[in-house]
Write a protein that holds these residues in place. Structure first.
Motif, mmCIF file in Angstrom:
data_model
loop_
_atom_site.group_PDB
_atom_site.id
_atom_site.type_symbol
_atom_site.label_atom_id
_atom_site.label_comp_id
_atom_site.label_asym_id
_atom_site.label_seq_id
_atom_site.Cartn_x
_atom_site.Cartn_y
_atom_site.Cartn_z
ATOM 1 N N TRP A 1 0.826 -1.206 0.000
ATOM 2 C CA TRP A 1 0.000 0.000 0.000
ATOM 3 C C TRP A 1 0.863 1.260 0.000
ATOM 4 C CZ3 TRP A 1 -4.449 -0.624 -1.811
ATOM 5 C CH2 TRP A 1 -5.213 -1.754 -1.531
ATOM 6 N N GLU B 1 1.888 1.745 -3.557
ATOM 7 C CA GLU B 1 0.778 2.281 -4.347
ATOM 8 C C GLU B 1 0.560 3.766 -4.045
ATOM 9 O OE1 GLU B 1 -3.637 1.054 -4.019
ATOM 10 O OE2 GLU B 1 -2.813 -0.051 -5.723
ATOM 11 N N THR B 2 0.729 4.147 -2.789
ATOM 12 C CA THR B 2 0.629 5.567 -2.431
ATOM 13 C C THR B 2 1.660 6.388 -3.193
ATOM 14 O OG1 THR B 2 -0.196 5.051 -0.211
ATOM 15 C CG2 THR B 2 0.806 7.218 -0.534
ATOM 16 N N VAL C 1 3.025 5.700 -6.083
ATOM 17 C CA VAL C 1 2.647 5.779 -7.497
ATOM 18 C C VAL C 1 1.579 6.843 -7.715
ATOM 19 C CG1 VAL C 1 1.420 4.551 -9.322
ATOM 20 C CG2 VAL C 1 3.325 3.455 -8.166
ATOM 21 N N GLU C 2 0.565 6.858 -6.859
ATOM 22 C CA GLU C 2 -0.520 7.829 -7.020
ATOM 23 C C GLU C 2 -0.011 9.264 -6.861
ATOM 24 O OE1 GLU C 2 -3.562 6.752 -4.312
ATOM 25 O OE2 GLU C 2 -4.207 4.983 -5.454
ATOM 26 N N SER D 1 7.798 2.638 -7.885
ATOM 27 C CA SER D 1 7.605 2.971 -6.476
ATOM 28 C C SER D 1 7.932 1.759 -5.617
ATOM 29 C CB SER D 1 6.159 3.417 -6.231
ATOM 30 O OG SER D 1 5.948 3.709 -4.860
ATOM 31 N N ILE E 1 6.086 -1.466 -7.251
ATOM 32 C CA ILE E 1 5.047 -1.310 -8.269
ATOM 33 C C ILE E 1 5.609 -0.444 -9.386
ATOM 34 C CG2 ILE E 1 2.759 -0.387 -8.795
ATOM 35 C CD1 ILE E 1 1.929 -0.932 -5.960
#
Length: 325
Positions: free
Chosen positions: A78, A81-82, A84-85, A139, A150
């Motif tokens: 997670w 993913e944070t 990447v966003e 990331s 990711i």
């Protein structure tokens, strides 16, 4: 004749002088290999219980470690993913987009939650030769000794993604009954809606409300969202720089609509564009400088340049940027 008494005396005499042999029989006892069986069983049972206890404790410890590693792995994912966003959001607001082809670290060991994340941006090797830039965002989320990675490839898109897009409504443009828009709609300004227009794509606006006429019964088939970040429009200088980065000759179609001239451009589904330029004479009559000239969109090098205002309509088959200055 021997009487019964005589036979009895003779029997007693025989018993008196008969030799008797006696043998001492030792007491019965267990064989030597069965001695201490109970003790051995007790020791064996103790060892078995000890091993069983050790295995149980080891299993519990292993399960606990596995649970911890699973939790850390999930948290690291997670965090990745944070990263990447956030990198996508950062990239979206870069004007112009990052140049060059060398990778760089945009976020370095940013602490969050139970760990941290690091994001690198790797521009595509062909970015220097294209207007639509491409990047790989990598990331890495880290929690404890666990890392999760990711990778996402992002590509710049053109405004033809939208069925309707404005930076400024330039007054009030009403969507009303009978209007059907087959694609996403966005405005950085407030959108005006009355009656029952049909929006087949998602509707977004940077304003916090719609300008609602009466009656108001729109059909948002993909929903709507207000207060979204504005879409950044390139400046004329940005477009010019991008054009010259991939072309060595001037734009094929340059329309002069300066002064009192007017221009109109119509895109057609067959991949052509028809354009006209006119002015008004002393009596107010339309006099054409260029009337219904035709060009192929595929031969325009992706750009139509208009000096002045222009009216645009039709169906575009292809990709082109129209600049009006």
């Amino acid at each position: 004749m021997i009487t019964s008494a005589a036979r009895y005396v003779a029997l007693l005499n025989a018993l008196r002088y008969r030799t008797c042999r006696w043998r001492v029989v030792p007491p019965l006892r267990a064989p030597f290999d069965q001695q201490g069986t109970s003790l051995l069983l007790a020791i064996g049972l103790g060892l078995f219980l000890s091993v069983l206890g050790y295995v149980t404790v080891a299993t519990v410890i292993t399960d606990a470690r596995s649970s911890t590693l699973y939790l850390q792995s999930t948290q690291a994912f997670w965090l990745a993913e944070t990263g990447v966003e956030l990198a996508q959001r950062w990239l979206r607001y870069q004007d112009p987009p990052p140049g060059g082809t060398s990778s760089f670290t945009q976020f370095d060991h940013i602490s969050a939650g139970a760990g941290s994340y690091t994001v690198t941006v790797d521009p595509d090797d062909n970015n220097t030769n294209t207007y639509l830039k491409k990047y790989v965002l990598r990331s890495v989320g880290m929690v404890g000794g666990v890392e999760r990675t990711i990778e996402v490839e992002v590509v710049a898109t053109t405004f033809n993604y939208y069925a309707y897009l404005t930076g400024d409504e330039g007054g009030t443009i009403w969507f009303n009954g009978g209007d059907v828009l087959e694609g996403p709609v966005h405005s950085n300004d407030q959108i005006s809606i009355t009656q029952n227009p049909v929006f087949m794509g998602k509707v977004t606006s940077s304003a916090t409300s719609f300008n609602q006429g009466q009656p108001y019964n729109p059909d948002f088939q993909q929903g709507y969202q207000l207060g979204v970040p504005p879409v950044l429009f390139p400046t004329a200088e940005d477009v010019t720089n991008n054009y010259w980065s991939v072309n060595s000759t001037p734009p094929t179609l340059v329309i002069d609509a300066t002064g009192s001239k007017h221009a109109a451009v119509e895109f057609r589904a067959d991949g052509t564009v028809v354009y006209s330029v006119w002015h008004r004479d002393a009596r107010g009559r339309r006099v054409y400088d260029i009337e219904d000239a035709t060009a192929s969109v595929a031969n325009l090098n992706g750009l139509i340049w208009v000096d002045g205002d222009v009216r645009v309509k039709g169906t575009l088959n292809g990709t082109v940027t129209l600049v009006s200055t």
